[in-house]
Scaffold this motif. Structure first.
Motif, PDB file in Angstrom:
ATOM      1  N   TYR A  20       0.806  -1.223   0.000  1.00 32.78           N
ATOM      2  CA  TYR A  20       0.000   0.000   0.000  1.00 32.78           C
ATOM      3  C   TYR A  20       0.835   1.266   0.000  1.00 32.78           C
ATOM      4  O   TYR A  20       0.324   2.352   0.285  1.00 32.78           O
ATOM      5  CB  TYR A  20      -0.943  -0.007   1.211  1.00 32.78           C
ATOM      6  CG  TYR A  20      -1.819  -1.234   1.217  1.00 32.78           C
ATOM      7  CD1 TYR A  20      -2.873  -1.377   0.322  1.00 32.78           C
ATOM      8  CD2 TYR A  20      -1.557  -2.289   2.082  1.00 32.78           C
ATOM      9  CE1 TYR A  20      -3.654  -2.525   0.299  1.00 32.78           C
ATOM     10  CE2 TYR A  20      -2.332  -3.439   2.068  1.00 32.78           C
ATOM     11  CZ  TYR A  20      -3.375  -3.549   1.163  1.00 32.78           C
ATOM     12  OH  TYR A  20      -4.137  -4.686   1.133  1.00 32.78           O
TER      13      TYR A  20
ATOM     14  N   SER B 180      -4.538   1.830  -2.549  1.00 37.12           N
ATOM     15  CA  SER B 180      -5.225   2.210  -1.313  1.00 37.12           C
ATOM     16  C   SER B 180      -5.653   0.956  -0.551  1.00 37.12           C
ATOM     17  O   SER B 180      -6.077  -0.032  -1.156  1.00 37.12           O
ATOM     18  CB  SER B 180      -6.428   3.097  -1.602  1.00 37.12           C
ATOM     19  OG  SER B 180      -7.386   2.422  -2.386  1.00 37.12           O
TER      20      SER B 180
ATOM     21  N   HIS C 142      -2.279  12.625   2.369  1.00 35.67           N
ATOM     22  CA  HIS C 142      -2.217  11.511   1.424  1.00 35.67           C
ATOM     23  C   HIS C 142      -3.495  11.280   0.633  1.00 35.67           C
ATOM     24  O   HIS C 142      -3.444  10.754  -0.476  1.00 35.67           O
ATOM     25  CB  HIS C 142      -1.849  10.223   2.178  1.00 35.67           C
ATOM     26  CG  HIS C 142      -0.428  10.201   2.613  1.00 35.67           C
ATOM     27  ND1 HIS C 142       0.555   9.568   1.900  1.00 35.67           N
ATOM     28  CD2 HIS C 142       0.192  10.771   3.671  1.00 35.67           C
ATOM     29  CE1 HIS C 142       1.715   9.728   2.511  1.00 35.67           C
ATOM     30  NE2 HIS C 142       1.521  10.470   3.588  1.00 35.67           N
ATOM     31  N   TRP C 143      -4.662  11.644   1.214  1.00 33.63           N
ATOM     32  CA  TRP C 143      -5.929  11.356   0.533  1.00 33.63           C
ATOM     33  C   TRP C 143      -7.030  12.178   1.164  1.00 33.63           C
ATOM     34  O   TRP C 143      -7.110  12.272   2.394  1.00 33.63           O
ATOM     35  CB  TRP C 143      -6.241   9.879   0.678  1.00 33.63           C
ATOM     36  CG  TRP C 143      -7.151   9.252  -0.340  1.00 33.63           C
ATOM     37  CD1 TRP C 143      -7.565   9.766  -1.534  1.00 33.63           C
ATOM     38  CD2 TRP C 143      -7.744   7.953  -0.241  1.00 33.63           C
ATOM     39  NE1 TRP C 143      -8.370   8.861  -2.171  1.00 33.63           N
ATOM     40  CE2 TRP C 143      -8.494   7.743  -1.415  1.00 33.63           C
ATOM     41  CE3 TRP C 143      -7.708   6.949   0.724  1.00 33.63           C
ATOM     42  CZ2 TRP C 143      -9.210   6.563  -1.636  1.00 33.63           C
ATOM     43  CZ3 TRP C 143      -8.413   5.782   0.501  1.00 33.63           C
ATOM     44  CH2 TRP C 143      -9.145   5.586  -0.680  1.00 33.63           C
TER      45      TRP C 143
ATOM     46  N   TYR D 293      -5.443   8.564  -3.980  1.00 27.17           N
ATOM     47  CA  TYR D 293      -4.628   8.044  -2.885  1.00 27.17           C
ATOM     48  C   TYR D 293      -3.151   8.132  -3.235  1.00 27.17           C
ATOM     49  O   TYR D 293      -2.742   7.786  -4.349  1.00 27.17           O
ATOM     50  CB  TYR D 293      -5.020   6.584  -2.635  1.00 27.17           C
ATOM     51  CG  TYR D 293      -4.163   5.863  -1.624  1.00 27.17           C
ATOM     52  CD1 TYR D 293      -4.377   6.024  -0.263  1.00 27.17           C
ATOM     53  CD2 TYR D 293      -3.148   5.002  -2.033  1.00 27.17           C
ATOM     54  CE1 TYR D 293      -3.607   5.349   0.670  1.00 27.17           C
ATOM     55  CE2 TYR D 293      -2.373   4.319  -1.102  1.00 27.17           C
ATOM     56  CZ  TYR D 293      -2.606   4.496   0.235  1.00 27.17           C
ATOM     57  OH  TYR D 293      -1.833   3.830   1.161  1.00 27.17           O
TER      58      TYR D 293
ATOM     59  N   GLY E 297       0.185   6.684  -1.255  1.00 22.30           N
ATOM     60  CA  GLY E 297       0.547   5.871  -0.104  1.00 22.30           C
ATOM     61  C   GLY E 297       1.750   6.380   0.665  1.00 22.30           C
ATOM     62  O   GLY E 297       2.441   7.311   0.250  1.00 22.30           O
TER      63      GLY E 297
ATOM     64  N   HIS F 191      -5.883   7.624   9.369  1.00 26.18           N
ATOM     65  CA  HIS F 191      -7.044   7.491   8.494  1.00 26.18           C
ATOM     66  C   HIS F 191      -8.223   7.983   9.328  1.00 26.18           C
ATOM     67  O   HIS F 191      -8.654   7.283  10.248  1.00 26.18           O
ATOM     68  CB  HIS F 191      -7.231   6.032   8.079  1.00 26.18           C
ATOM     69  CG  HIS F 191      -6.064   5.463   7.335  1.00 26.18           C
ATOM     70  ND1 HIS F 191      -4.846   5.216   7.944  1.00 26.18           N
ATOM     71  CD2 HIS F 191      -5.937   5.094   6.045  1.00 26.18           C
ATOM     72  CE1 HIS F 191      -4.013   4.724   7.038  1.00 26.18           C
ATOM     73  NE2 HIS F 191      -4.655   4.646   5.877  1.00 26.18           N
TER      74      HIS F 191
END
Length: 155
Positions: free
Chosen positions: A20, A28, A64-65, A100, A102, A114
């Protein structure tokens, strides 16, 4: 019971598999959540690393996302998700792109947060917002939140 988030790829405070990360496929990870409160109109997912660039001397949080307006009826995201749930919009990560990105720490073992938020509104289209713009739009609308922390260190 409050809102929870898990992954079949890593445990809370566990190691994120290389698969990932930027050292492999940069896919992701699978994420699952439960306990979204009644009355939630949308969900927001923010994945970031507060240990950049060096956990011994962090200087910034690397994004990151960013996903927002996930439907509150959704229960997670599949590994390597390419088709986001209907209505979901994306923000810009710190690589200046959507999607995404990683873990790719230059030094040391980093923590990857997260974070999932349940909101009492569906946010307007923020046109690929930064994390700061997304967090500003969320202010006063968070009903619940949870987080899943993964760790990664390059070899």
């Amino acid at each position: 019971m409050g809102m929870t988030m898990t992954s079949t790829a890593f445990a809370h405070h566990g190691a994120i598999p290389e698969h990932y990360t930027c050292d492999a496929t940069d896919t992701s990870p699978p994420l699952a959540w439960a306990g979204v409160p009644v009355g939630a109109k949308s969900l927001v997912l923010i994945v970031d690393d507060p240990d950049a660039p060096d956990p011994a001397a962090p200087q910034r949080t690397w994004v990151h996302w960013l996903l927002y307006n996930l439907p509150p009826t959704s229960s997670g995201l599949a590994e390597g998700v390419t088709a986001l749930p209907a209505g979901t919009l994306e923000g810009i990560n710190d690589w200046k792109r959507t999607g995404y990105g990683g873990p790719c720490p230059p030094i040391g073992r980093h923590r990857y947060f997260h974070k999932l938020y349940a909101l009492d509104v569906v946010l307007p289209n923020l046109d690929r917002p930064s994390k700061a713009a997304l967090e500003k739009a969320m202010q006063g609308h968070i009903l619940a939140q949870t987080e899943l922390i993964g760790l990664y260190q390059r070899h």
